[in-house]
Scaffold this active site. Structure first.
Site, short mmCIF file in Angstrom:
data_model
loop_
_atom_site.label_atom_id
_atom_site.label_comp_id
_atom_site.label_asym_id
_atom_site.label_seq_id
_atom_site.Cartn_x
_atom_site.Cartn_y
_atom_site.Cartn_z
N ARG A 81 0.87 -1.19 0.00
CA ARG A 81 0.00 0.00 0.00
C ARG A 81 0.89 1.23 0.00
O ARG A 81 1.65 1.45 0.94
CB ARG A 81 -0.92 -0.03 1.23
N HIS A 125 -2.57 11.05 0.63
CA HIS A 125 -2.12 10.79 2.00
C HIS A 125 -1.45 12.08 2.49
O HIS A 125 -0.25 12.11 2.79
CB HIS A 125 -1.18 9.58 2.03
N GLU A 170 -7.51 8.67 5.87
CA GLU A 170 -7.84 9.26 7.17
C GLU A 170 -8.40 10.67 7.06
O GLU A 170 -7.74 11.67 7.46
CB GLU A 170 -6.60 9.24 8.09
N ASN A 295 -8.02 1.91 9.49
CA ASN A 295 -6.76 2.11 10.21
C ASN A 295 -7.08 2.14 11.69
O ASN A 295 -7.97 2.88 12.13
CB ASN A 295 -6.11 3.45 9.82
N TYR A 297 -5.17 1.92 15.71
CA TYR A 297 -3.95 1.86 16.51
C TYR A 297 -4.18 1.69 18.00
O TYR A 297 -3.38 1.08 18.68
CB TYR A 297 -3.13 3.15 16.32
N GLU A 355 -4.04 -0.03 7.96
CA GLU A 355 -2.92 0.36 8.81
C GLU A 355 -3.14 -0.19 10.20
O GLU A 355 -4.23 -0.05 10.77
CB GLU A 355 -2.78 1.89 8.94
O1 IFM Z 1 2.20 7.77 10.18
C1 IFM Z 1 0.82 7.80 10.26
C2 IFM Z 1 0.20 7.64 8.88
O2 IFM Z 1 0.64 8.61 8.00
C3 IFM Z 1 -1.30 7.73 8.96
N1 IFM Z 1 -1.83 6.85 9.98
C4 IFM Z 1 -1.22 6.86 11.27
C5 IFM Z 1 0.28 6.71 11.15
C6 IFM Z 1 0.94 6.71 12.53
O3 IFM Z 1 0.68 7.92 13.20
#
Ligand code: IFM
Length: 446
Positions: A81, A125, A170, A295, A297, A355
């Site tokens: 990606r 992005h 995002e 995405n 985290y 992500e």
């Molecule tokens: O590095 C970023 C990415 O550009 C977009 N998503 C989160 C990642 C970590 O912060």
């Protein structure tokens, strides 16, 4: 040990494993006659980025792309990606084409195919051409047409070879983080600019989908970021604050895309700042997707902030182990999110985890990097994906963020997310233990 008892066999047939990157974070925006993006100008403004660092050189991927693609192939991955830097192909954001820039992406895509990697293209992005930023960028409604023209241009050249196209990465970061919190380019802190950007980013997505579909481009989607947002206490004001954050962060985009509406809790503060007749755009925004990118985290705990204006939310540190971003690690949130999206929003639509990953304080010892904590993170999040699939989510792939340590935006080069360590003095790449463990996992099929 983490990842040891996972294998491809534990995922559905055809499930893709890959790594993700983005153009500004790795390429080196100073190479190849690219135009300036608003990240170049934002980073050149004092106080915006740790150490005043920028992406002009980054990981020199523009020069080292072949060996970087070899790393992905050698890990046994199926897909890569990547994103296109808009100002690299259109230095002014409109009109004039930089042939050198377009040729770079052409070679990059061919390079993936030669190595058996499926190209997963993201059109935007975060590197908006500075020329468009000076004209108001995401706050100007015209951005929707600028973006649709750019999408048509890029997919006109690459669309015959890429496996999938994401419009925007995002949108919450593009709009809210950048125009309300001011933490990312263009660094505005203005509720009206933020409300306009929150709508225009979706309008641009819808226009680009329409433009690309008219040209026959296939497999179109968008990448949304989600967090597991929870109140820090059970006090009613904290519960309501968490619900407001959830509406702005997690619900705004997916509800617009799948239901054609914005959540009431967010409109309560934003409606008076929205562009006129925004309701007329919702049918185009709701155009069908071919897939959804997720995405994910972390978990974030929220409280009511009585000293602040709407939305009056503050974050408070939680008790769970954290990455070096200070983000709480909470794999259950990924399972919950994927299953919830399938149940409440997208049904059987293919979902990709586009992500997922963590930053850690990695250093090279001898010829490798012992990043056991990252291995554990990947292990627990892959198990969360398996659980979500059992719960009924049609998850078709997982992309680790990121292939390389890279430019982590306002944090500069301080935060290391990579499977591969990058020494930012020499740009030497050193695969970490997580890279090797993932590669071993991808060779197993039992
Ligand atoms: O590095 C970023 C990415 O550009 C977009 N998503 C989160 C990642 C970590 O912060």
């Amino acid at each position: 040990m983490a990842l040891q008892d996972l294998s491809r066999g534990g995922f559905p047939d055809g499930f893709l494993f890959g790594a993700a990157t983005s153009a500004y974070q790795i390429e080196g925006s100073g190479f190849g006659s690219a135009g300036l993006s608003h990240w170049d100008t934002f980073a050149a403004t004092p106080g915006n980025v740790v150490g005043g660092e920028d992406g002009r050189r980054a990981c020199e991927h523009y020069l080292r792309w072949e060996s970087d693609l070899d790393l992905i192939r050698d890990a046994g991955m199926d897909a890569y990606r990547f994103s296109v830097n808009w100002a690299r192909v259109q230095p002014d954001g409109q009109g004039r084409l930089n042939a050198e820039g377009m040729d770079f992406y052409d070679r990059l895509v061919d390079g993936m195919l030669e190595r058996g990697l499926k190209p997963y293209l993201t059109l935007y992005h975060w590197d908006l051409p500075a020329a468009l930023s000076r004209r108001g960028g995401w706050v100007n409604r015209d951005v929707a047409d600028w973006f649709a023209d750019y999408a048509r241009l890029v997919t006109g050249r690459l669309g015959d070879r890429v496996a999938s196209v994401a419009t925007i990465n995002e949108p919450w970061c593009v709009a809210w983080l950048s125009h309300f919190h001011g933490a990312h380019a263009p660094g505005l802190r203005d509720v009206s600019a933020a409300a306009h950007a929150m709508h225009h980013v979706l309008l641009a997505h819808g226009r680009a989908l329409e433009a690309m579909r008219a040209e026959g481009v296939k497999n179109l989607g968008i990448v949304l970021n989600f967090e597991h947002i929870a109140p820090a206490t059970d006090r009613p004001e904290d519960v309501r604050a968490a619900a407001r954050e959830d509406a702005i962060y997690n619900r705004w985009f997916i509800e617009a895309l799948t239901k054609g509406t914005y959540p009431a809790e967010a409109l309560a503060g934003l409606e008076r700042w929205m562009p006129g007749r925004w309701q007329d755009d919702m049918a185009g925004i709701r155009a069908p997707l071919d897939w959804l990118g997720v995405n994910y985290y972390r978990r974030a705990l929220k409280v009511h902030d009585p000293d602040s204006l709407w939305p009056a939310i503050a974050e408070t540190p939680g008790p769970l182990p954290k990455s070096s971003m200070g983000w709480e690690i909470y794999p259950e949130g990924l399972r919950h999110r994927l299953a919830g999206l399938a149940r409440d929003h997208v049904g059987d639509l293919p979902i990709y985890v586009t992500e997922n990953g963590m930053a850690a304080e990695d250093s090279v010892l001898g010829e490798t990097v012992d990043d056991a904590v990252r291995l554990d993170y990947i292990d627990t999040h892959l198990r969360a994906v398996q659980a979500a699939i059992r719960d009924g989510a049609n998850v078709r792939g997982f992309f680790y963020w990121s292939l390389l340590d890279n430019y982590e935006w306002a944090f500069g080069y301080d935060k290391r997310f990579g499977l591969v360590h990058v020494d930012f003095a020499t740009l030497k790449r050193t695969p970490k233990n997580s890279y090797h463990a993932l590669a071993r996992m991808l060779r197993r099929n039992e």
